[in-house]
Structures are given as structure tokens and as C-alpha cells.
Write a protein that holds these residues in place. Structure first.
Motif, mmCIF file in Angstrom:
data_model
loop_
_atom_site.group_PDB
_atom_site.id
_atom_site.type_symbol
_atom_site.label_atom_id
_atom_site.label_comp_id
_atom_site.label_asym_id
_atom_site.label_seq_id
_atom_site.Cartn_x
_atom_site.Cartn_y
_atom_site.Cartn_z
ATOM 1 N N ASN B 473 0.845 -1.182 0.000
ATOM 2 C CA ASN B 473 0.000 0.000 0.000
ATOM 3 C C ASN B 473 0.877 1.227 0.000
ATOM 4 O O ASN B 473 1.865 1.285 0.728
ATOM 5 N N ARG B 474 0.546 2.231 -0.820
ATOM 6 C CA ARG B 474 1.271 3.506 -0.813
ATOM 7 C C ARG B 474 2.777 3.308 -0.936
ATOM 8 O O ARG B 474 3.552 3.926 -0.247
ATOM 9 N N GLY B 475 3.171 2.427 -1.822
ATOM 10 C CA GLY B 475 4.587 2.302 -2.132
ATOM 11 C C GLY B 475 5.396 1.476 -1.158
ATOM 12 O O GLY B 475 6.601 1.301 -1.347
ATOM 13 N N SER B 476 4.797 0.983 -0.092
ATOM 14 C CA SER B 476 5.573 0.183 0.862
ATOM 15 C C SER B 476 5.020 -1.216 0.951
ATOM 16 O O SER B 476 3.811 -1.432 0.844
ATOM 17 N N GLU B 477 5.930 -2.167 1.210
ATOM 18 C CA GLU B 477 5.456 -3.516 1.458
ATOM 19 C C GLU B 477 5.074 -3.595 2.935
ATOM 20 O O GLU B 477 5.786 -3.094 3.792
ATOM 21 N N GLN B 478 3.936 -4.215 3.220
ATOM 22 C CA GLN B 478 3.439 -4.207 4.589
ATOM 23 C C GLN B 478 3.208 -5.615 5.092
ATOM 24 O O GLN B 478 2.985 -6.548 4.329
ATOM 25 N N ILE B 479 3.215 -5.720 6.415
ATOM 26 C CA ILE B 479 2.966 -7.006 7.065
ATOM 27 C C ILE B 479 1.834 -6.728 8.039
ATOM 28 O O ILE B 479 1.720 -5.637 8.578
ATOM 29 N N TYR B 480 0.921 -7.692 8.267
ATOM 30 C CA TYR B 480 -0.301 -7.349 8.998
ATOM 31 C C TYR B 480 -0.331 -7.917 10.405
ATOM 32 O O TYR B 480 0.100 -9.031 10.661
ATOM 33 N N PHE B 481 -0.919 -7.135 11.302
ATOM 34 C CA PHE B 481 -0.904 -7.447 12.732
ATOM 35 C C PHE B 481 -2.128 -8.219 13.162
ATOM 36 O O PHE B 481 -3.158 -8.229 12.505
ATOM 37 N N ASN B 482 -2.007 -8.832 14.366
ATOM 38 C CA ASN B 482 -3.177 -9.492 14.938
ATOM 39 C C ASN B 482 -4.040 -8.460 15.657
ATOM 40 O O ASN B 482 -3.667 -7.302 15.815
ATOM 41 N N LEU B 483 -5.190 -8.914 16.115
ATOM 42 C CA LEU B 483 -6.188 -7.973 16.616
ATOM 43 C C LEU B 483 -5.703 -7.201 17.829
ATOM 44 O O LEU B 483 -5.943 -6.004 17.951
ATOM 45 N N LYS B 484 -4.994 -7.887 18.710
ATOM 46 C CA LYS B 484 -4.551 -7.216 19.934
ATOM 47 C C LYS B 484 -3.608 -6.075 19.608
ATOM 48 O O LYS B 484 -3.680 -4.995 20.188
ATOM 49 N N ALA B 485 -2.699 -6.319 18.671
ATOM 50 C CA ALA B 485 -1.751 -5.272 18.286
ATOM 51 C C ALA B 485 -2.485 -4.111 17.632
ATOM 52 O O ALA B 485 -2.180 -2.944 17.879
ATOM 53 N N VAL B 486 -3.464 -4.430 16.787
ATOM 54 C CA VAL B 486 -4.229 -3.371 16.131
ATOM 55 C C VAL B 486 -4.922 -2.520 17.183
ATOM 56 O O VAL B 486 -4.900 -1.291 17.141
ATOM 57 N N GLN B 487 -5.521 -3.204 18.159
ATOM 58 C CA GLN B 487 -6.248 -2.479 19.193
ATOM 59 C C GLN B 487 -5.309 -1.581 19.970
ATOM 60 O O GLN B 487 -5.609 -0.413 20.222
ATOM 61 N N ARG B 488 -4.160 -2.141 20.315
ATOM 62 C CA ARG B 488 -3.233 -1.359 21.143
ATOM 63 C C ARG B 488 -2.765 -0.119 20.395
ATOM 64 O O ARG B 488 -2.757 0.987 20.913
ATOM 65 N N ARG B 489 -2.360 -0.322 19.117
ATOM 66 C CA ARG B 489 -1.859 0.816 18.355
ATOM 67 C C ARG B 489 -2.922 1.874 18.167
ATOM 68 O O ARG B 489 -2.673 3.073 18.295
ATOM 69 N N ARG B 629 10.083 6.195 -1.041
ATOM 70 C CA ARG B 629 8.986 5.292 -1.324
ATOM 71 C C ARG B 629 7.711 6.027 -1.665
ATOM 72 O O ARG B 629 6.745 5.430 -2.094
ATOM 73 N N SER B 630 7.708 7.345 -1.456
ATOM 74 C CA SER B 630 6.480 8.088 -1.745
ATOM 75 C C SER B 630 6.491 8.671 -3.138
ATOM 76 O O SER B 630 5.777 9.631 -3.414
ATOM 77 N N ASN B 631 7.259 8.108 -4.035
ATOM 78 C CA ASN B 631 7.285 8.687 -5.377
ATOM 79 C C ASN B 631 6.054 8.332 -6.197
ATOM 80 O O ASN B 631 5.963 8.682 -7.367
ATOM 81 N N TRP B 632 5.072 7.661 -5.557
ATOM 82 C CA TRP B 632 3.796 7.459 -6.238
ATOM 83 C C TRP B 632 2.984 8.757 -6.234
ATOM 84 O O TRP B 632 2.023 8.894 -6.981
ATOM 85 N N ILE B 633 3.401 9.703 -5.391
ATOM 86 C CA ILE B 633 2.747 11.016 -5.410
ATOM 87 C C ILE B 633 3.464 11.820 -6.473
ATOM 88 O O ILE B 633 4.422 12.536 -6.199
#
Lengths: 671, 712
Positions: B473-489, B629-633
């Protein structure tokens, strides 16, 4: 007749634009344009899919559009040529019953059709009403070749009615026939490349073994197009992408530079406005200007989602006005794309620029930069416009962005010229005064010894070991062989200073890349310099040389210790350490007219350094001249072997690591 | 004699009363075939059941139209083979999978089965056991005030040792029509909404199929990313509609539960069969490829546990003027309002908001270390806002974190030093709030940036293949978190942001739904859906990028609304289904207009669909961040865009300002290329896409322009 057809197409555009209405969907592809560093950067859509028009054709292999916009298709599966009306329906057919497998079609300004048939291997010429005028078969001229086959697949006809025919597999290039069908010559052959591997093969293998290898022949052109000035363009599938499109002058010389191309081009077309479009087997559409600069590229490949604007098997492309037409063989349809407002601005700017109206093109290029700040072509256009206006500082910056070294150099020359003209007189005066004053000062100084305290200070400094080592380095300039002896006997030169020299050499390497002026620099901007790569490469090289040299000399009666080799190599690098940076600094006031100065001095430095290394080997290990040469060659060979060994170990350990990890995963999965 | 009188009386009554009978539709209502018995009725509908095939029919008494869930008889002309005939005649069909992951289809009418049916007050409940695979499925069909509800509870499903239930086809032929015998179309929630008209032939070579909310990263691990293609829009709302004659009959199918595992299948006539049918397919078990070594060799196995979810699907029937895509959209809107998802907004202020997203800082590599490049400092944001005529601005700060957009956002609020201090942030937020705008910090709470520090291995979710789910997404490769981490962040940053007077704009979590197969944080997709609903429901509504329907209840503003469809060849028209559903309840902004290749066209589309404009701005020129990495803008500098933003805002504000806060109630197309949209306060917006001036309802609209008509 022609005017009516032109009007008909105008009507088509306006009527269909009203009826179809607003473009409904996002494009299924992204569009790319060249940016800094020769890479492609994403940009706004240049063309949006407009319609997919299914037609009653089968396996159509070629598409031709006249400068007035009339489309002709080679309906290969049905053995005929069809002409489309302005509403993209089949209006007329030609050659039914005569043609077997037409794969190439061309129509000249009188409406005469030229068709290449792939099964009958003949060229058929039809009158506009459909009657067969002439059939051309294999040329009988001895110049054509006794056993050479004539397999016409595509063809174009120039203003003098000469035919240029692509014969399948013809490595001699395009077959050129006169209007009567007599062979005139070959045109536009590709170049066969020789690689190092092939060179070695030719040297080492016997004739029988060579016969078994594939012949190194040039790739044969796959398709061709002709523009309004009768200049021929060929596309070749299966060559390097940068040579895949070539534009020929009448004498057969290729005037296209290295381009962003593809290895599987299928068709090419030059529009009446001078834009070149090409489509490749992967569904990518490329648009270039007359000089071979890529303007846009987008890949409209169908991955099974069946979205508007995707291509399954494109075989033909044409462009007229704001529309691109692509013939898709598997879909039996014509996929039509329309230029966006962005593309229209680019086209306007480019067409003015091509005709030399730099100043008129400037506002359009500025608008293009509003759309996309990394559009290289726009900077080129602006730079040329500024140069023509005489605004050299602005031209300089624009050439820098456009990565045009020649242009930059010329603009710099102009600036330098004005500065020189303004300040040269006073400068020469200043020089004269300075030398006179210096002469006076020297005379007086010899009498009154004003600078003696300074001299004492300097002598005191030379008692510090590092300063002494530095002065020792300067001694190498006049007495190299002798100075190495001092190193061997531990009289002068120290290890810390040697390491300092190595560090300085690495720094100089990187700094000179930063400092070197743009026209002489391989990299267009500091951000492109791969610093870590350069440093690591150089450090590894130096380390390998030291290690290899010492190892080789221990087994060939060399007297030098490790310490001697390390310090000796360090001091041999002094030409690089002392002079490389000043050369890079000086390059900032030079233009490409004086490129000789820069390259020559760089070569002198490198040669001097190599000489010093050879002398180092001779003196430190106490060899004769032939022994020295042998040692140096063996050292280089050893360096290569060390690198190879390291690589093999890396691969092997990688395998072991993979294996252990797989076992671990399997245990986790099955256990 | 008396008999004769009575007869005449009856005839007279019939003759006079004939017009009072429910108007017979031009489309002939099928008469009730054998095998159907009436099992329930309410104020508007009658429900009929065929016990043998489990098919049902609904009679809409308002129009007399009979909706069928299946084909009753199949003739030779229909050209359906045995398997498809059974599929068309049976209420439900199953795909069963054996241990070797081979699947085959069984339908009620072509496989030995046992059915037990209980009649309930408003409908029926049935349990069907297929003898050979040994699988039992329970189905309930009940009448509701607005239509019918179909339920398949998970606790009534039984599988056997040898066979697992792979997929359930639930009433696939509901509302099916043959070729072009019935005029009408299917409505799919693709992008902003698209229609497939009923026709005898189609350009499609394959049916349309797509899982709601996109693919499940938890089942796939990593979906290959090709920067040269633009992916199709995922289906963001679990709803579809069918119209049998515009202005006559229509129905809307809404999935209340089970949408996370549902797949929409739309078959135009000509693809496989001669029938147009559309339905939801439910996935209980899938086979997947488990790689066992690095070079990619592996095995295909069935997932260990069956997906546990209930299915609740509503069919809502519409007649008369409501039976078109606008009516379907408004019916969906009513459903959401009743469910409490869409809540009435504050009083309309008559001011059109503008959305501006700013890139704060980016990071580039200089020699050996990294350096933050400030693209827009907080002071510059303030100056830019002062230079624009917009009164109410939604500002989103992207790349506010230390080291800019290329770095992982920290848990607590820390602004990159080159942009300003937290105090600057606070004062900017206060200034914006005073004008009625908001300052939001961009956050993607689900995403960890690959190659960056700032998150732990324990926070990452796991796919079924034990790989980590990755995306782009938006020029970066991403890795996805579990629910607890999402909630905390999410919660820690939200707290800090609210303390500073700002809020958050959440990307990713709105449209990214994945299951987690890590043993300690196990969550299937439906559970994840509920969890995200709960998580976001606990806080005040936030701005979300492209949220799916299940998060609309927690959406303060909808960013990046798609204003087009995916461009499938076999679809006939793009319709603003999503805008009509949300208009008047949730303000929606279109995609950033910098990236538009035809600004004029896109602005007309904004005026047509009622979408507010959005721009992506920076102070510095984009040439400064070409190596980041933001050269998509590719274009964003305020100096270049100031005039354009001002012009676009002023033009659009004149049109959409007066109708701000009012829902769309009608939309017509009097000529091709001209649309008229009417809002609840009586005003109309006429958009002319053509290159000629047109006159509509007494107003002349210049070419490529739009006009607001204030009806007296």
C-alpha cells in the motif's frame, strides 16, 4: 473522396463522444513515463479505454490505418481484407477467393491495396474497387540469393511505390522491391552481436563442434511501418529491448538511440502527427516521439478479469488523432483507447518541440510539469527553450533535471564565456601583478629571511611521525624504487599512516563521484550514487590485492613481509590519493569540449598508480623484472580465484541453511 | 330468476370492481404450479413452499407479482444438463470435498436425501441430510414486514468423517430470468455500483464472482503485487439487487451475517446457461497450498477447521416507482438506518467541506545514514490553509511520524522534529476546529512496514500456511498485525491525538479483513468483522478510507470513495449506488484529484455523485522525493496546485454547498450524457457531460458544466 472520409471520421468522434458519454471506469492499468536515472515512474493515465468493438473476423493478423484515418484489417482466418467504416463496422471486403492467408496489408494514397499472403507466399495488389492488378512472387534476381526463401508477411510502400517486405526469418533484413516486383536490395538488417562467450568458443572449439552450435545470426525484423517522410521503422522481437525499434534514413542508417523497448514487439505505427506507437506480445503499449524518446507505456494485459481495455493477443496497432486502435486476434475485436487531457498537452508540446518551436512549446511543457514533476521530456523541452532565449542559468538547471549532459555542457560554456569575457582582462592583469610581486618578495625574503620562523615551525612539525610519513609519501614522486627500500628496512613509513591512506583513498573515491561535474559524471544526481557499493567494492579489491600478493610472493621467494606489502601498496596509491580529487574539482569549470583534459588526467593517474604497484612488487619482494610480471599476473589470477571460492562457499552454505530450515518446517507441520 | 339476479349482481360487481384489483403487471406473473403450499402470510406477502425441492415463492400482494426462488420446470429449449437442471430446481446445492480435496456438487433433486420440515408461524425450518456425503444443512425461511429472511445457522450443520462441506449455494436461482424475456438488470456493488442488463447474449466469457471485502490474506498469505495493473474494486457492501422491469418490480438481497465468507456470483445469460441469475455462495472449507520448502514445493490440503458462521440473508421487495437502482439504494439506506448503522447527522450547514491530505516528511538515504526530508511543515500547512478560500477543511497529515512516511508510526504521538513540535500540532488543531474543520493523523493500525523497526514479531498475524500475511500500500510492502496489536496501536495513538485536539484517519482497517491462524490469536474472518466493529464502535466515529459496510456505523467521513466501477466488459452502466446509500448520512470524499488525468471530467463526476473534493498537497516539489517510497505522489506541490484547488473548490462549493447534508432522492438521465439528481430539500443538480449546451426543465446548462436548480 479523401476529404469526405476525413469528415466522416470527425463525425464519428463527435457522435460517439456524445452518445457513449462519460468514461465510466478506472483504467485497469497504470501508466509509466521515463524519469530521472532512466527509470520509469508512474504518471497520470495517458490513454483511457474507450470501447471494445467486436467484429466478424477470425484470427486477424494485421491492421493498417491510412493518414486520413480509414482502417483496413487483414482478416487472416477468413482469407480477406476488410475495410471499416467510420463507425467501426465492416464496410467492404477485398480479395475473397484470391487470398489464402493474408497477414500484412498496406493501402497507399490512391486506395490501392497491397497484401502479403503467408500461405501462397506472394504479394497481391488490388485496385480500390477490388480487382486484382498484379501478383508478385519470389524475386528471380540473382542478387536475392539462390536458395533464399521468400516468405512475405508484412509490407509497406513508400511514395515512389517501392515495396518493403518483411520476409519471415530473413536475417538480411527487409526485402526491397521496385514497383514492378524486381528485387532492389536488402534494407535495415539487424546487427549480430558477439559476446565474450562466443569469442572464446571461436578460439577454442574445433570446426565440427562449432557446427553443432546455433549460428550467431542477427534477429530478423518482425514488423515495419513508414511515416510521412518515407522513413522506415522496424520492430524486432527477440533482441535486446534497447534495440528493438529502429528508424532508418533512406540510406539505411539507424538513427534511433537506445530506447526503452521490449523483447516481443508485434506491431508499430507512425501517426500523421509524428507519434510512434508500438504494441508487444505482453499487451504493453508504448508511445514514442520522433526521436525515440519514450513518452508513455502502459500494460493492458488481460489476466482473466475481462475488463474494458485489456488485451489478450494483440497483433496490430494504429493511431489517429486522439485514438489508439489495437487489434486483438483472440478476442476478434478492436480495442480503442482515447487520449486524456494530460496526453493531449504532452502531444501538443512534443509536436511543437519537434518542429523547433521551442518558445511556443514552453507553456505546454510547464503545464506537463504541473501534471507530473518528473517528466523528463518536459525538462528537456524547457531547457532547450531557455537556451534559445539566452537564459543560460535556467537552461543549466533544466538540463540537469533532464539529464542532458551535452546540453548542460553547452549552456555552461555560454555562462563561462560571459564570465571569462567580463573578468579575463582584470584577471590577467592580476596574474602579472602577482608574479612581479612574488619575484620581489622572493628577492627580499632571501635577504631578510622573514619566513625563517615559519620554516622552523614546519621542521618542528616533521618530527611528528604521521607528518613525517606524509612527507615521505611526497618522496615517492621523485624516487619511488628507493623509497620502497626505506619501507622494507623499517626506516620510514608506518602502518597507521598506511591505513590512513587506505581510508583516504576510499573517501576520495566517493567524494570524487560527488564532486565531479555533471557532464563528466556517470551519475546524474548525488542520490543515484550507490555509496555503499563503491566503498565495499574498493575495500574488497584492496584487501584481496594485499592478501593475494602476499600469498603468491611467499611461495615464489619474495622477501616482503605482510607489513611491507600493506604499507607498500598504500604508498603506491598516492597518485590516486593526491590527484583524483583536484581533477574532480577542476572538472567543475570545464565543458565537454575539454573532456580530453579530464579523461586523460584520470588515465594518467591510474596508469601511474599501476606503475607504482609494479615497482612496489619488484622492490619489496626483490624480484627481477620477469619475476615481477609473473608475480603480478599470478596475483590477479589469485584474486579471481579467491572471489570465486567465496561465492561457491556462499552458495553451499545457503543450501545447508535452506535444508535445515526445510526440515524444521516439516517437523513443525507434520508433527 | 333469483339465481339469474345473483349472477348478474356478481358479474356487475366484477365488472365495476375489476379496476380495483391489484394492477396486473405488464410482465406476466407466473401462475402457481403444483407442489406449492401456502405456509405463511403477513400484511404484504404470501409465502409458498415446495416441500420436495425446498423452493419457495413469495407473492407481493401490492403488485400481484410472484417471486420464485427456483425454476419449476425445465424444458429442452433451456438447454440445461442434468446437473444444472438439478441446480436450478433445488433450493440449496452443496459442494462437498473429500479428503483428497476433490469437490463435487450435489443438489436436492439429484441426490438421495432426507428432509424434515417444521412449519413455523411466519415460515418454515428445514433440515436436509444428504445421504451419500453424510452432510446435514438446516435452512429457515421466514416472512418479515418488508420481505423474506433466510437463515442457515451454523449449529445445524453436520459433516461426516469422509466429506466436508466446501460451499453452500443458497437459492441460486432466486429472481432468475431467461435471456431477455424479462427486461431489467442486476445491480452489483462493484466500485460505486454497476449494472448488468438482461440480454440474450453477453460479452462475458466467465461469470462475475468476487468475495465480499476482497480476498482473505489469512488464507492466501501473500497476494502477488503487480505495479503495472490497477486491481478491480473489491465489493464493499454485502448487498445486490435485481430489477425485473424498471419502475415495476425489484428486490434487494442484504447479508446481515455471514458476509465475510460469502462470495457474490453473477451469471449473465449466455455464460454456461441461458439464464440471468445472481446469488451468494458461502465458503465453509477451502483447500489451500501449503509450501513445505523454500523452492515452493508443497501439498494441497483442506483447512483443519470448518469456518464457523451463521447466515442471515434478507430479501426486500420493491414495486412501482421504487423499482430501480435508486430505489434499491434507498431501500438499503432504510435498512441501515433501521439497524442503527446510519444515524441522522447534525443540521446541514450549507457549507461544502474540502479534504486536504498533506505529506509531512519522507526519508532518503544520504551516504550511509537516513535523513528526513520535510515536505510540508506544520507552519506551511497553516499558511496553505490560510491561502485557500475553503472554510471547512478536513486535514489529514500523512508522514507525521519521526523519519516521515517511510517509517513505522510509533505507539505514542511523536512528531518529526523537522515539521514542528507537538505544541504546533495542538495550535493547528485548535485553529482548524474553530473554523469547523478537523485535523487528523493518518494511521494504518493493521500494517507494519517491512524492513522498518517499530513492531515485534509477536504482533504479527499468521496465515494458514504459517506465512505472514503481506500486502502493498502507498509504495511500501506491509505485514499485517493481529487484533490485539491493532487495538493497542489504535487506542494509544487515538488517546494522544485526542489530547492534542486532533483525531485519526484510519487507512487499511476499513477495507482489509483477514483471518488469523496463529494458535494464540486465532480469529476467523467473521469473528474479525465483529471484533473490528466492536473495536471502532467503542470510540467516537473516525474518518476511514474506503470502509466496508460493517464499519459504516463507526465512520465519521468516508475518504477515497470510488467514483467508478471496475470496467468489466459485460456490465452496462455505472450507477452511483454507494453515493446514494450514504448521501445525507456520511459525507464522502472522492479520490485525490492530483492524480486525475482529466480534471474537468472528474469534477463533473463529483458534482453528479455528490462527492466532496480531495487533494494531496505538499509544500515542496515532488522532485525532492523521487528516490523515496512516496514517489507514487507524482504531483503535489502547492505552488503548482493552488489555482487549481481554488478553482475546483469554488466551482463545486456553489453546487454541493446548498445540498450538503441532504440525501439524494431521485436520479434521471433525460438525454445521454446529461444527469439530473434531486435532493431531499427539493434542489436539483443538472450535470452536462456533453460538448453541447442542453436545456433541462427550463434551465440551460453549458457544455461540460453543471448547474444547481433551486425549485421554488
Amino acid at each position: 473522396m479523401k476529404a469526405r472520409i476525413g469528415l466522416g471520421w470527425l463525425l464519428l468522434v463527435s457522435v460517439l463522444a456524445l452518445a457513449i458519454g462519460p468514461a465510466r471506469a478506472d483504467t485497469p492499468y497504470t501508466t509509466w513515463t521515463p524519469g530521472p536515472g532512466g527509470r520509469l515512474f508512474m504518471t497520470q493515465d495517458a490513454y483511457v479505454p474507450w470501447a471494445e468493438v467486436p467484429l466478424a473476423i477470425a484470427g486477424a493478423e494485421d491492421l493498417y490505418q491510412t493518414p486520413e484515418g480509414v482502417l483496413y484489417l487483414a482478416d487472416t482466418g477468413n482469407g480477406r481484407i476488410v475495410r471499416l467504416s467510420s463507425s467501426l463496422e465492416i464496410a467492404a471486403e477485398y480479395g475473397k477467393g484470391t487470398l489464402a492467408k493474408p497477414t500484412g496489408v498496406f493501402v497507399d494514397e490512391t486506395g490501392t491495396l497491397y497484401v502479403a499472403d503467408a500461405r501462397l507466399n506472394q504479394i497481391f495488389i488490388f485496385a480500390p474497387d477490388g480487382t486484382l492488378l498484379k501478383t508478385l512472387g519470389r524475386p528471380t534476381e540473382p542478387l536475392f540469393g539462390k536458395s533464399r526463401e521468400f516468405l512475405p508477411r508484412k509490407l509497406v510502400v513508400d511514395k515512389r511505390k517501392n515495396l518493403y517486405v518483411i520476409s519471415e526469418g530473413s536475417v538480411q533484413g527487409v526485402v526491397q522491391l521496385n514497383p514492378d516486383g524486381h528485387f532492389i536490395g536488402n534494407f535495415g538488417a539487424n546487427i549480430a552481436r558477439m559476446s565474450l562467450k562466443m569469442l572464446l568458443q571461436r578460439l577454442l572449439l574445433t570446426r565440427e563442434q562449432l557446427e553443432q552450435l546455433v549460428k550467431n545470426e542477427a534477429a530478423s525484423p518482425s514488423n515495419l511501418a513508414i511515416d510521412q517522410q518515407s522513413m522506415l521503422y522496424t520492430v524486432t522481437a527477440g533482441t535486446l529491448p534497447k534495440e528493438s525499434i529502429r528508424k532508418f534514413t533512406v540510406s539505411g542508417r539507424n538513427i534511433f538511440p537506445a530506447i526503452h523497448g521490449s523483447t516481443s514487439f508485434r506491431d508499430i505505427h507512425v501517426s500523421p502527427e509524428g507519434l510512434v506507437v508500438a504494441v508487444d506480445g505482453g499487451g504493453s503499449i508504448f508511445e514514442y516521439d520522433q526521436h525515440g524518446t519514450l513518452l508513455f507505456r502502459f500494460t493492458a494485459k488481460d489476466y482473466g478479469e475481462q475488463r474494458l481495455g485489456t488485451l489478450v493477443n494483440p497483433t496490430g496497432i494504429a493511431q489517429h488523432g486522439d485514438f489508439i486502435y489495437v487489434l486483438d486476434k483472440d478476442k476478434n475485436a478492436l480495442v480503442v483507447y482515447q487520449a486524456t487531457a494530460f496526453a493531449k498537452v504532452v502531444h501538443k508540446a512534443v509536436s511543437l518541440y519537434m518542429e523547433g518551436f521551442y518558445r511556443e512549446a514552453k507553456p505546454y511543457f510547464e503545464e506537463v510539469l504541473n501534471y507530473n514533476g518528473s517528466f523528463i521530456m518536459a525538462y528537456q523541452g524547457l531547457a532547450d527553450a531557455y537556451f534559445k532565449e539566452g537564459n543560460y542559468p535556467a537552461a543549466l538547471q533544466a538540463y540537469r533535471y533532464a539529464e542532458d549532459r551535452n546540453g548542460y555542457s553547452q549552456a555552461f560554456w555560454e555562462l563561462r564565456n560571459t564570465i571569462l569575457q567580463r573578468y579575463l582582462g582584470p584577471f590577467i592583469l592580476f596574474l602579472v601583478v602577482w608574479s612581479v610581486a612574488q619575484g620581489f618578495f622572493k628577492r627580499l625574503e632571501r635577504r631578510y629571511r622573514w619566513l625563517d620562523p615559519l620554516r622552523q615551525r614546519l621542521r618542528a612539525l616533521s618530527r611528528y611521525p604521521l607528518v613525517d610519513d606524509f612527507l615521505f609519501m611526497l618522496r615517492f614522486i621523485k624516487q619511488p624504487a628507493d623509497s620502497f627500500y626505506y619501507i622494507k628496512r623499517d626506516l620510514r613509513g608506518s602502518l597507521p599512516f598506511a591505513l590512513l591512506i587506505y581510508a583516504w583513498v576510499l573517501t576520495v573515491r566517493v567524494l570524487s563521484l560527488y564532486v565531479m561535474s555533471f557532464p563528466f559524471n556517470r551519475y546524474a544526481s548525488p542520490a543515484q550514487i550507490p555509496v555503499v557499493n563503491e566503498v565495499v567494492l574498493l575495500a574488497v579489491l584492496l584487501g584481496l590485492w594485499n592478501a593475494a600478493n602476499y600469498l603468491v610472493s611467499t611461495i615464489s621467494d619474495g622477501e616482503g613481509r605482510v607489513r611491507d606489502v600493506v604499507i607498500g601498496t598504500a604508498y603506491s596509491l598516492f597518485p590516486y590519493a593526491l590527484f583524483m580529487l583536484p581533477i574532480a574539482l577542476i572538472s567543475n569549470v570545464l565543458t565537454l569540449n575539454e573532456v580530453f583534459l579530464v579523461t586523460f588526467s584520470q588515465q594518467v593517474v591510474l596508469a601511474w598508480m599501476a606503475l607504482m604497484l609494479v615497482i612496489m612488487v619488484k622492490e619489496v619482494h626483490n624480484y627481477s623484472f620477469s619475476e615481477t610480471l609473473r608475480n603480478v599476473l599470478t596475483t590477479l589470477f589469485t584474486m579471481a580465484i579467491l572471489t570465486l571460492t567465496a561465492y561457491i562457499l556462499y552458495l553451499l552454505f545457503g543450501q545447508v541453511f535452506d535444508f535445515v530450515q526445510t526440515i524444521w518446517q516439516e517437523i513443525g507441520l507434520r508433527g | 330468476m333469483a339465481k339469474f339476479t345473483y349472477l348478474m349482481l356478481i358479474v356487475a360487481l366484477l365488472v365495476t370492481g375489476w379496476p380495483l384489483l391489484p394492477a396486473r403487471a405488464a410482465v406476466p406473473a407466473a401462475s402457481l404450479p403444483d407442489g406449492y403450499e401456502k405456509v405463511a402470510e403477513n400484511a404484504t406477502f404470501d409465502l409458498y413452499l415446495n416441500r420436495e425441492t425446498l423452493a419457495f415463492k413469495v407473492l407481493d400482494r401490492r403488485s400481484g407479482y410472484l417471486w420464485s426462488s427456483n425454476l419449476d420446470e425445465v424444458t429442452r429449449e433451456d438447454k440445461l444438463n442434468k446437473s444444472w437442471t438439478a441446480f436450478a430446481r433445488s433450493g440449496i446445492s452443496l459442494e462437498v470435498m473429500d479428503a483428497k480435496t476433490n469437490t463435487r456438487r450435489v443438489s436436492i433433486t439429484n441426490a438421495p436425501h432426507t428432509t424434515t420440515i417444521q412449519l413455523l408461524e411466519q415460515g418454515f425450518a428445514a433440515q436436509v441430510t444428504f445421504d451419500e456425503p453424510g452432510i446435514t444443512v438446516g435452512v429457515r425461511v421466514l416472512l418479515e414486514p418488508e420481505g423474506v429472511r433466510v437463515e442457515v445457522p451454523f449449529n445445524e450443520i453436520r459433516e461426516s468423517d469422509k466429506y466436508r462441506l466446501a460451499q453452500l449455494h443458497l437459492y441460486p436461482f432466486f429472481g432468475a430470468t431467461k435471456e431477455n424475456e424479462t427486461p431489467g438488470y442486476m445491480l452489483l456493488p462493484d466500485g460505486c455500483g454497476t449494472l448488468i442488463a438482461f440480454a440474450a447474449q453477453t460479452k462475458a466469457q466467465n461469470m462475475f464472482y468476487g468475495r465480499y471485502y476482497g480476498a482473505d490474506w489469512g488464507m492466501r498469505g501473500q497476494i502477488p503485487y503487480n505495479p503495472e495493473t490497477r486491481p478491480a474494486h473489491p465489493l464493499s457492501a454485502p448487498v445486490y439487487g435485481v430489477v425485473h422491469g424498471a419502475g415495476r418490480h425489484a428486490f434487494l438481497a442484504i447479508l446481515e451475517q455471514g458476509s465475510a465468507f460469502a462470495e457474490l456470483q453473477a451469471h449473465p445469460a449466455g455464460v454456461i446457461t441461458k439464464f440471468n441469475f445472481i446469488y451468494n455462495l458461502f465458503i465453509y472449507n477451502e483447500s489451500y497450498y501449503q509450501p513445505t520448502n523454500r523452492s515452493g514445493a508443497g501439498v494441497t490440503i483442506i483447512q483443519p477447521q470448518t469456518n464457523a458462521f451463521d447466515i442471515v440473508q434478507h430479501y426486500r421487495f420493491l414495486t412501482g416507482a421504487e423499482a430501480d437502482y435508486v430505489g434499491l439504494a434507498r431501500a438499503y439506506q432504510r435498512y441501515l438506518v433501521d439497524a442503527g448503522v446510519l444515524r441522522p447527522q447534525a443540521e446541514p450547514r450549507g457549507v461544502m467541506p474540502l479534504r486536504l491530505e498533506f505529506l509531512g516528511a519522507e526519508r532518503e538515504k544520504v551516504l550511509f545514514w537516513n535523513r528526513a526530508i520535510p515536505m510540508t511543515t506544520l507552519e506551511q500547512v497553516r499558511a496553505i490553509l490560510a491561502a485557500l478560500p475553503a472554510q471547512q477543511v478536513e486535514v489529514t497529515l500523512y508522514g507525521w511520524q519521526p523519519d516521515g512516511a517511510a517509517a513505522q508510526p510509533p505507539l505514542h504521538l511523536k512528531v518529526e522534529r523537522a515539521l514542528g513540535s507537538e505544541g504546533d500540532l495542538r495550535s493547528l488543531a485548535q485553529t482548524l476546529q474553530a473554523q469547523g474543520g478537523t485535523l487528523a493523523l493518518y494511521l494504518d493500525p493493521q500494517a507494519g512496514l517491512v524492513g522498518e523497526r517499530g513492531y515485534a514479531r509477536s504482533e504479527v498475524a499468521e496465515a494458514i500456511t504459517r506465512a505472514t500475511p503481506r500486502g502493498y500500500n502507498r509504495g511500501s510492502e506491509q505485514i499485517y498485525f493481529n487484533l490485539k496489536a491493532v487495538q493497542r496501536r489504535l487506542e494509544t495513538l487515538l488517546e494522544d491525538a485526542e489530547a492534542a485536539g486532533a483525531t485519526l484517519a484510519l487507512d487499511g482497517v476499513g477495507y482489509r479483513l483477514y483471518s488469523d491462524f496463529h494458535p494464540t490469536t486465532r480469529l476467523n474472518r467473521e469473528e474479525a468483522l465483529r471484533a473490528y466493529q466492536d473495536l471502532l464502535g467503542q470510540h467516537a466515529p473516525l474518518a476511514l478510507y474506503r470502509p466496508n459496510a460493517y464499519l459504516w456505523g463507526a465512520t465519521r467521513a468516508y475518504y477515497d470513495m470510488p467514483l467508478s466501477d471496475s470496467g468489466y466488459l459485460y456490465t452496462t452502466a455505472t450507477v452511483p449506488f454507494l453515493p446514494i446509500v450514504l448521501s445525507g448520512y456520511i459525507p464522502y470524499y472522492g479520490p485525490a484529484l492530483n492524480f486525475s488525468s482529466n480534471l474537468e471530467e472528474d469534477l463533473l463526476r463529483h458534482a453528479d455523485y455528490g462527492a466532496y473534493p480531495a487533494f494531496f498537497l505538499t509544500q515542496e516539489a515532488t522532485a525532492k522525493m523521487l528516490k523515496t517510497r512516496s514517489n507514487w505522489i507524482y504531483t503535489s506541490s502547492f505552488d503548482q496546485w493552488q489555482d487549481e484547488v481554488t478553482r475546483a473548490y469554488t466551482w463545486l462549493a456553489r453546487l454541493l454547498g446548498p445540498v450538503q447534508g441532504y440525501p439524494m432522492v431521485a436520479r434521471t438521465q433525460p438525454h445521454p450524457g446529461v444527469t439530473v439528481t434531486r435532493y431531499a430539500n427539493g434542489m436539483q443538480i443538472v450535470v452536462n457531460y456533453t460538448t453541447q449546451a442542453v436545456t433541462v426543465a427550463g434551465t440551460t446548462v453549458p457544455p461540460r458544466d453543471a448547474v444547481l436548480v433551486q425549485t421554488p
